[in-house]
Design a protein around this motif. Structure first.
Motif, PDB file in Angstrom:
ATOM      1  N   UNK A   7       0.881  -1.183  -0.107  1.00 55.34           N
ATOM      2  CA  UNK A   7      -0.106   0.325   0.115  1.00 55.34           C
ATOM      3  C   UNK A   7       0.833   1.068   0.050  1.00 55.34           C
ATOM      4  N   UNK A   8       2.775   1.125   0.307  1.00 52.99           N
ATOM      5  CA  UNK A   8       3.280   2.409  -0.288  1.00 52.99           C
ATOM      6  C   UNK A   8       3.160   3.589  -1.700  1.00 52.99           C
ATOM      7  N   UNK A   9       2.188   3.691  -1.725  1.00 52.67           N
ATOM      8  CA  UNK A   9       1.733   4.866  -3.111  1.00 52.67           C
ATOM      9  C   UNK A   9       3.002   5.742  -2.648  1.00 52.67           C
ATOM     10  N   UNK A  10       3.905   5.929  -2.685  1.00 51.96           N
ATOM     11  CA  UNK A  10       4.728   7.260  -2.970  1.00 51.96           C
ATOM     12  C   UNK A  10       5.569   5.882  -3.329  1.00 51.96           C
ATOM     13  N   UNK A  11       5.959   5.026  -3.433  1.00 54.50           N
ATOM     14  CA  UNK A  11       6.935   4.195  -4.461  1.00 54.50           C
ATOM     15  C   UNK A  11       6.721   4.418  -6.515  1.00 54.50           C
ATOM     16  N   UNK A  12       4.961   5.393  -6.221  1.00 52.15           N
ATOM     17  CA  UNK A  12       4.483   5.142  -7.476  1.00 52.15           C
ATOM     18  C   UNK A  12       4.646   6.032  -8.706  1.00 52.15           C
ATOM     19  N   UNK A  13       5.227   7.016  -7.271  1.00 53.96           N
ATOM     20  CA  UNK A  13       5.439   8.420  -7.603  1.00 53.96           C
ATOM     21  C   UNK A  13       6.911   9.437  -8.057  1.00 53.96           C
ATOM     22  N   UNK A  14       7.660   9.540  -9.152  1.00 55.26           N
ATOM     23  CA  UNK A  14       8.727   9.968  -9.651  1.00 55.26           C
ATOM     24  C   UNK A  14       9.161  11.583  -8.847  1.00 55.26           C
ATOM     25  N   UNK A  15      10.526  11.163  -8.723  1.00 58.88           N
ATOM     26  CA  UNK A  15      10.742  12.458  -8.348  1.00 58.88           C
ATOM     27  C   UNK A  15      11.517  13.750  -8.904  1.00 58.88           C
ATOM     28  N   UNK A  16       9.838  14.147  -9.251  1.00 59.35           N
ATOM     29  CA  UNK A  16      10.479  15.146 -10.216  1.00 59.35           C
ATOM     30  C   UNK A  16       9.546  16.866  -8.967  1.00 59.35           C
ATOM     31  N   UNK A  17      10.880  17.902  -8.684  1.00 59.53           N
ATOM     32  CA  UNK A  17      10.866  18.363  -7.986  1.00 59.53           C
ATOM     33  C   UNK A  17      10.055  20.038  -8.906  1.00 59.53           C
ATOM     34  N   UNK A  18      10.247  20.639  -7.691  1.00 61.09           N
ATOM     35  CA  UNK A  18       9.542  22.512  -7.733  1.00 61.09           C
ATOM     36  C   UNK A  18      11.185  22.662  -7.753  1.00 61.09           C
ATOM     37  N   UNK A  19      11.655  23.084  -9.148  1.00 64.77           N
ATOM     38  CA  UNK A  19      13.401  23.832  -9.045  1.00 64.77           C
ATOM     39  C   UNK A  19      13.454  25.177  -8.078  1.00 64.77           C
ATOM     40  N   UNK A  20      12.429  26.189  -7.369  1.00 66.98           N
ATOM     41  CA  UNK A  20      12.995  26.598  -5.592  1.00 66.98           C
ATOM     42  C   UNK A  20      12.431  26.200  -4.505  1.00 66.98           C
ATOM     43  N   UNK A  21      11.512  25.600  -4.524  1.00 67.62           N
ATOM     44  CA  UNK A  21      10.941  25.293  -3.193  1.00 67.62           C
ATOM     45  C   UNK A  21      11.533  23.578  -2.503  1.00 67.62           C
ATOM     46  N   UNK A  22      11.849  22.732  -4.447  1.00 68.70           N
ATOM     47  CA  UNK A  22      12.577  21.176  -3.649  1.00 68.70           C
ATOM     48  C   UNK A  22      10.346  20.543  -4.149  1.00 68.70           C
ATOM     49  N   UNK A  23       9.717  21.002  -3.249  1.00 62.88           N
ATOM     50  CA  UNK A  23       8.733  20.588  -3.076  1.00 62.88           C
ATOM     51  C   UNK A  23       8.534  19.378  -4.297  1.00 62.88           C
ATOM     52  N   UNK A  24       8.445  18.048  -3.997  1.00 62.16           N
ATOM     53  CA  UNK A  24       7.565  16.811  -4.458  1.00 62.16           C
ATOM     54  C   UNK A  24       6.596  17.072  -5.427  1.00 62.16           C
ATOM     55  N   UNK A  25       6.651  16.619  -6.629  1.00 62.11           N
ATOM     56  CA  UNK A  25       5.202  16.242  -7.627  1.00 62.11           C
ATOM     57  C   UNK A  25       4.218  15.101  -6.809  1.00 62.11           C
ATOM     58  N   UNK A  26       3.411  15.012  -5.796  1.00 62.58           N
ATOM     59  CA  UNK A  26       2.804  14.240  -5.556  1.00 62.58           C
ATOM     60  C   UNK A  26       1.608  14.297  -5.410  1.00 62.58           C
TER      61      UNK A  26
END
Length: 684
Positions: A465-484
């Motif tokens: 059930x670990x959904x973040x295994x599906x998410x690519x590590x694409x991030x905002x270039x300024x904040x570093x926040x990932x695209x979740x």
């Protein structure tokens, strides 16, 4: 009153269109813009580049819906724009926030009562974490790591000749550096990155390969502590003292209300002990949290004089006694003052070198990862009402897990039909990176083409059930926040040969099933199960799942219907129920709340034991249904009964009849939804 179901990631287009509309309709406050801001012309020109039809195509909204929203914003002076992770967790989240702020600056709707952009953070004390410099590009007290003046102030104050002079790595970058071997020692505090970060399987592999991992946590067993070389028992929030800051900049004292167990220590004490052993005893000689707070307050006022927003130097000489009695206050509170400025920006002054606010031109961007024929759905992740982050604490509370006890995927009914999914069955959710297995929930709340999976479930509570295994590590270039919030994905049925529901008085150990999830239930634990092949011997399988083999004198009752694929087991010891197992070809429909109650019942009478195998309450006792109000344990069936048989037509009426929704109130939205759904069913 007006719902705008935006296409994922289209916020910039929406608010750019709003800015252009505000200019077109003459609502802009040009006096405010001229006196207190810069960069407006460029921001407006960029916003005007898209027509209403372009914006409609980008957002998925109709031009009429856009016009309604724009007119409402333009015609209402007091406007607050509340935003949270749906805006922030994006590869262009910074632009989304800037686009929102642009609209408030352009109308002067900021710094006055009932107006302004309002960020609702993802966790409590997120504001406090930033104040103390808890980001890779910040120093304490809102000072900038790359600002030479700020750097010199902090370096001199702390006598730190080796103070870093460039930003460190943000979270996603940090674990990539661990993976490739650039970082060989890591100390993780109060977080669970094996589950919470994107590309979660890569994060786990990085920790497995890291030569030295230290983890400070309040929970012994998490998916991250499993990889610790050193595990430090940190005090939980109820066991330690300190301060927290809320979203109105109000600092409040946190006072312990529980004794510290065993070797548990607060984080500041742990850090101090390590620092002393590294040769920094003089700098880390604190004896009380008040001394740390006083130093923090002194630093905040250093060469400040209103140049920086954060200043609590009024407390730089605070005593231990005064700290214990400290009352909540808002910052800034400069040295010598006894009150603070409660509202920023009302005077048009901003914390920039020229004191002017900055308009930022924002352009709608294409997503970092686009849907395709192979991955045609947009996967959104987020939180549910009764769980917190990765369930290290809330997952232990039966009252919270009985509302939603296993990981699930929400999908529109028509999409479910397209992908051959049925409500209540299991499905695989797959991206380009990984696959998980979760329960299907069909709902028209999800737009066509989108699915939602909560981020809470970990390997402690489900095997897939670990959904973040599906998410690519694409991030905002300024904040570093990932695209979740926007991952291309697809779904497919889980081909189950059998489904099961089990209840045990002890926490399950190793579970041999192709799908499983566990949750606390009353005096024990519940399990949802499924397998891709029938076991050779269901009695042996039941003993394994119910963990009865090592219990002397355990009695097992069984019922088998090979034709329908049904098997039922009940295990007893000394007149108490040890475990139940119900197996069927379809998802098991046994009332979960009723089953959990049986662990507390007396089964010394043989007839009572046999009745358990029926899988339902005896006599006229009604199944409350899935729990909706966790506070008072009111179920869905009870709410529907109040609607249909007691003529309850409002949430308050339901509260009067059952108590539901009258404590914390978080279930009121769901109660309203049940009322609406029941009315529709009655009308049809």
């Amino acid at each position: 009153d007006l719902h705008l179901p935006l296409a994922a990631g289209s916020d910039v287009a929406l608010f750019n269109g709003l800015l252009a509309h505000l200019d077109k309709t003459g609502v802009l406050d040009h006096g405010y813009v001229d006196r207190y801001t810069s960069g407006f012309a460029a921001a407006l020109a960029t916003a005007q580049a898209s027509s209403i039809d372009d914006i409609a195509a980008n957002t998925g909204l109709t031009p009429a819906a856009l016009q309604d929203f724009y007119d409402l914003f333009a015609g209402t002076e007091r406007v607050i724009t509340v935003y949270s992770q749906g805006v922030n967790q994006s590869t262009y989240g910074t632009d989304k926030v800037n686009a929102i702020i642009n609209c408030h600056l352009a109308t002067g709707r900021i710094g006055r009562p009932g107006m302004g952009p309002f960020s609702v953070t993802g966790q409590p004390n997120a504001m406090g974490g930033r104040e103390v410099g808890g980001l890779a590009n910040q120093l304490a007290c809102h000072m900038d790591l790359e600002n030479p003046e700020h750097h010199a102030l902090v370096r001199t104050f702390w006598n730190a000749e080796n103070l870093a002079d460039r930003p460190g790595l943000k979270a996603v970058e940090l674990f990539e550096a661990v993976r490739v071997g650039r970082i060989k020692a890591l100390w993780i505090m109060a977080t669970n990155p094996v589950d919470s970060l994107p590309e979660a399987d890569t994060v786990r592999a990085a920790l497995q390969a890291c030569p030295f991992v230290v983890v400070s946590d309040v929970a012994r067993h998490t998916d991250t502590t499993a990889h610790a070389d050193v595990l430090l028992p940190a005090a939980a929030w109820g066991e330690k003292a300190g301060t927290v800051t809320n979203s109105e900049r109000r600092i409040s004292r946190q006072r312990a209300f529980l004794p510290k167990a065993g070797a548990v220590r607060p984080d500041w004490w742990i850090i101090q002990q390590v620092a002393r052993r590294m040769g920094f005893a003089d700098a880390f000689n604190f004896r009380h949290p008040a001394e740390i707070f006083a130093e923090y307050a002194e630093l905040s006022g250093l060469d400040n004089g209103g140049k920086r927003d954060f200043d609590i130097s009024a407390h730089e000489a605070i005593s231990n006694e005064d700290y214990e009695g400290l009352q909540p206050f808002q910052w800034p509170m400069e040295k010598g003052s006894i009150s603070c400025q409660t509202r920023f920006f009302a005077d048009g002054q901003f914390f920039t070198p020229d004191r002017r606010a900055r308009f930022i031109a924002t352009t709608p961007a294409k997503p970092a990862s686009a849907v395709s024929a192979e991955y045609p759905l947009v996967l959104n992740t987020g939180r549910i009402r009764d769980q917190w982050h990765t369930m290290t604490r809330t997952g232990k509370a039966a009252r919270l897990t009985q509302h939603l006890a296993e990981p699930f995927v929400e999908i529109h009914p028509r999409d479910a039909g397209l992908y051959r999914l049925r409500d209540g069955e299991l499905a695989h959710v797959r991206s380009r990176r990984a696959s998980i297995t979760v329960r299907v929930q069909t709902t028209a709340r999800q737009p066509r083409g989108s699915i939602f999976v909560p981020m809470h479930w970990t390997d402690q509570f489900a095997n897939a059930g670990r959904v973040n295994g599906l998410i690519a590590a694409n991030v905002d270039p300024v904040s570093g926040q990932p695209e979740l919030k926007r991952t291309p994905a697809t779904v497919a049925p889980f081909q189950a040969a059998w489904h099961g529901f089990a209840l045990t008085s002890v926490k399950p150990g190793r579970i041999s099933a192709d799908y499983w999830s566990i949750a606390p239930a009353g005096l024990g634990w519940r399990m949802e199960l499924a397998g891709c092949a029938q076991p050779e011997d269901w009695t042996a399988k039941a003993r394994e799942l119910l963990q009865t083999d090592n219990v002397a004198g355990a009695e097992v009752l069984a019922y088998h219907d090979e034709g329908s694929g049904q098997h039922r087991f009940a295990c007893f010891h000394d007149g108490k129920l040890m475990g139940l197992l119900f197996v069927a070809a379809e998802p098991v429909s046994v009332p979960r709340a009723w089953a959990a109650e049986q662990l507390a019942a007396d089964f010394s009478e043989p007839k009572a034991r046999l009745r358990l195998l029926a899988g339902r309450a005896a006599g006229k006792e009604k199944d409350p249904g899935a729990i909706v109000c966790a506070c008072l344990e009111v179920g869905r069936n009870q709410i529907i009964d109040a609607i249909t048989n007691q003529a309850c037509a409002t949430v308050d009426a339901i509260g009067s009849a059952s108590g539901a929704g009258r404590n914390c109130g978080s279930c009121r939205i769901e109660i309203k939804r049940i009322i609406d759904e029941t009315r529709v069913q009655k009308a049809s």
